[in-house]
Motif scaffolding. Structure first.
Motif, PDB file in Angstrom:
ATOM      1  N   GLY A  86     -18.581 106.250  16.139  1.00  0.00           N
ATOM      2  CA  GLY A  86     -19.373 105.706  15.039  1.00  0.00           C
ATOM      3  C   GLY A  86     -18.689 106.048  13.730  1.00  0.00           C
ATOM      4  O   GLY A  86     -18.331 107.203  13.491  1.00  0.00           O
ATOM      5  N   SER A  87     -18.473 105.050  12.872  1.00  0.00           N
ATOM      6  CA  SER A  87     -17.716 105.281  11.643  1.00  0.00           C
ATOM      7  C   SER A  87     -18.443 104.713  10.427  1.00  0.00           C
ATOM      8  O   SER A  87     -18.881 103.561  10.440  1.00  0.00           O
ATOM      9  CB  SER A  87     -16.328 104.645  11.756  1.00  0.00           C
ATOM     10  OG  SER A  87     -15.575 104.876  10.580  1.00  0.00           O
ATOM     11  N   MET A 160     -25.506 107.548  14.160  1.00  0.00           N
ATOM     12  CA  MET A 160     -25.277 109.000  14.234  1.00  0.00           C
ATOM     13  C   MET A 160     -26.017 109.658  15.391  1.00  0.00           C
ATOM     14  O   MET A 160     -25.589 110.686  15.890  1.00  0.00           O
ATOM     15  CB  MET A 160     -25.696 109.660  12.918  1.00  0.00           C
ATOM     16  CG  MET A 160     -24.754 109.401  11.764  1.00  0.00           C
ATOM     17  SD  MET A 160     -25.249 110.368  10.301  1.00  0.00           S
ATOM     18  CE  MET A 160     -24.168 109.673   9.061  1.00  0.00           C
ATOM     19  N   LEU A 168     -18.187 110.945  15.578  1.00  0.00           N
ATOM     20  CA  LEU A 168     -18.427 110.312  14.279  1.00  0.00           C
ATOM     21  C   LEU A 168     -17.209 110.491  13.381  1.00  0.00           C
ATOM     22  O   LEU A 168     -16.555 111.533  13.393  1.00  0.00           O
ATOM     23  CB  LEU A 168     -19.644 110.932  13.589  1.00  0.00           C
ATOM     24  CG  LEU A 168     -20.988 110.794  14.312  1.00  0.00           C
ATOM     25  CD1 LEU A 168     -22.057 111.568  13.558  1.00  0.00           C
ATOM     26  CD2 LEU A 168     -21.384 109.325  14.455  1.00  0.00           C
ATOM     27  N   ALA A 180     -23.870 113.865   8.652  1.00  0.00           N
ATOM     28  CA  ALA A 180     -23.040 113.645   9.839  1.00  0.00           C
ATOM     29  C   ALA A 180     -22.658 114.959  10.503  1.00  0.00           C
ATOM     30  O   ALA A 180     -22.651 115.066  11.737  1.00  0.00           O
ATOM     31  CB  ALA A 180     -21.788 112.864   9.457  1.00  0.00           C
ATOM     32  N   SER A 183     -25.217 116.347  12.878  1.00  0.00           N
ATOM     33  CA  SER A 183     -25.666 115.425  13.933  1.00  0.00           C
ATOM     34  C   SER A 183     -25.600 116.021  15.333  1.00  0.00           C
ATOM     35  O   SER A 183     -26.218 115.510  16.257  1.00  0.00           O
ATOM     36  CB  SER A 183     -24.822 114.145  13.900  1.00  0.00           C
ATOM     37  OG  SER A 183     -23.486 114.443  14.276  1.00  0.00           O
ATOM     38  N   CYS A 187     -17.469 115.542  14.812  1.00  0.00           N
ATOM     39  CA  CYS A 187     -17.452 114.798  13.555  1.00  0.00           C
ATOM     40  C   CYS A 187     -16.137 115.017  12.825  1.00  0.00           C
ATOM     41  O   CYS A 187     -15.674 116.157  12.673  1.00  0.00           O
ATOM     42  CB  CYS A 187     -18.625 115.241  12.672  1.00  0.00           C
ATOM     43  SG  CYS A 187     -18.690 114.416  11.073  1.00  0.00           S
TER      44      CYS A 187
END
Length: 420
Positions: A86-87, A160, A168, A180, A183, A187
């Motif tokens: 996830g970005s 997230m 992430l 983030a 999360s 990350c």
């Protein structure tokens, strides 16, 4: 992503080559799209960023296998994908960040779900679309890059927290980076910076002046590594600023400085914050909107201010540069360290004194430290080294590449394999 993981590394390399070509072929189109949508920066500079990341983001060659053999057999370590990443991407460098991250993440064998900044969603999504088309034409699976159609804070939270997202990658301000990092997922976070410049009495003033103007005005200062404030030894201060004016800077004084402060900054809770209407806009626009008379076509505004002035304290992301006089190098280093606010992101020095350069590099302890060059050379633009626009200082990866988006996997074989 599952389909990608079944492909050979050689095939993955072919997909990356197709992505590079798409980035190069569409560099100007995407630059114009980003500029039209956000109003930030300059088209010509955005073209250069798109070309830079398309050409100099490391690909599958960044995935280096390690092997050790001994009396007890063999140990192999390879870099494996996380899966789906996830970005969250910024509005300041939207298309170039998408190209850069996508090449890195797909080289590593991942797929990616983006939550682009809402102010740059159209340009970001178009970059993904073009890259996906290139991958499919090269024989790869469709949809390795996807995004929320209407990105919001809520969609970022979904990304997230979703169980299918294994990692992430966040490029943004302190708030989103903080969320983030809490999360519970792996990350890679690229946070804010306020990069200072030191200029001592041994610097090549003509070169330093040109480099600072070039770096601070590039894409109207939206790059996170760009020069944000200057600390100059008093003995060369006037010469430096006079030469910067010859290189395209416009110097403002007195009430004109105050006019710009009132225009581009807002007082909130006793502090100054940026007026986003002026982020990444031309120096001429900022001068006109501030009611400041000027001549020519300056690319940068400079002001001789004190060390606590908001032009020094605030990461403005616009071509306005506070210039601070100091008595000597020691004072310059102390003030640069203070003004960087502990972000440990980027810093610059102009000097011919090796001892001063070494002291500054150690004290600043930044991810990127540039000596005698514009800030962007630290990204491999006019300097050595690979490029990235995700500079992960808070989480420690530094200048990210394909390897940053992998996990190390070890395989051990005991017994008969060695030949000696």
């Amino acid at each position: 992503q599952a389909q990608l993981s079944e492909m050979t590394l050689e095939k993955r390399g072919e997909l990356i080559a197709a992505m590079r070509k798409a980035g190069i072929d569409n560099a100007e189109y995407l630059a114009r799209l980003a500029h039209e949508e956000t109003g930030y920066g300059r088209v010509a500079d955005k073209v250069q960023k798109n070309l830079l990341v398309s050409r100099r983001t490391p690909g599958i060659e960044d995935l280096v296998t390690r092997c050790e053999t001994g009396d007890k057999g063999m140990m192999l370590i390879e870099q494996a994908p996380f899966g789906v990443i996830g970005s969250i991407t910024p509005s300041t460098n939207p298309t170039s960040t998408v190209i850069n991250n996508s090449i890195s993440m797909i080289s590593a064998g991942n797929a990616v779900v983006y939550n682009p900044h809402p102010a740059a969603k159209r340009a970001s999504q178009k970059a993904m679309e073009l890259l996906n088309e290139a991958i499919v034409k090269a024989g790869g699976p469709n949809g390795l890059m996807t995004a929320a159609k209407e990105p919001t804070l809520d969609t970022s939270k979904v990304i997230m927290t979703h169980k299918a997202i294994k990692m992430l990658a966040v490029t943004g301000g302190e708030a989103v980076v903080g969320v983030a990092m809490k999360s519970g997922k792996k990350c890679v976070a690229a946070g804010p910076g306020n990069p200072p410049v030191i200029v001592d009495e041994t610097a090549d003033i003509a070169q330093a002046a040109k480099d600072i103007v070039d770096g601070a005005s590039f894409d109207n200062n939206v790059l996170c590594v760009a020069e944000k404030e200057v600390f100059m030894v008093n003995s060369i201060a006037d010469s430096l600023m006079n030469t910067m004016e010859k290189c395209g800077a416009y110097r403002v004084y007195g009430e004109d400085i105050d006019k710009i402060v009132r225009t581009v900054l807002i007082q909130k809770d006793g502090k100054y914050v940026i007026n986003r209407k002026f982020v990444g806009h031309d120096a001429t626009y900022i001068l006109r909107e501030s009611g400041v008379q000027f001549s020519g076509d300056p690319v940068l505004v400079i002001a001789d201010v004190d060390r606590y002035h908001p032009f020094v304290e605030v990461e403005m992301l616009m071509p306005v540069l506070g210039m601070v006089r100091v008595n000597n190098f020691d004072e310059a280093l102390d003030e640069a360290f203070r003004a960087e606010h502990g972000c440990q992101h980027s810093a610059m020095i102009h000097s011919s004194n090796v001892h001063n350069m070494s002291r500054a590099a150690r004290r600043m302890n930044t991810t990127i430290f540039v000596k005698n060059a514009p800030s962007y050379s630290g990204l491999g633009f006019g300097g050595e080294g690979y490029t990235t626009l995700t500079i992960a200082t808070p989480t420690g990866e530094g200048l990210t590449s394909a390897k940053s988006f992998t996990r190390a996997r070890r395989c051990v074989l005991k017994g008969d394999f060695r030949i000696i």
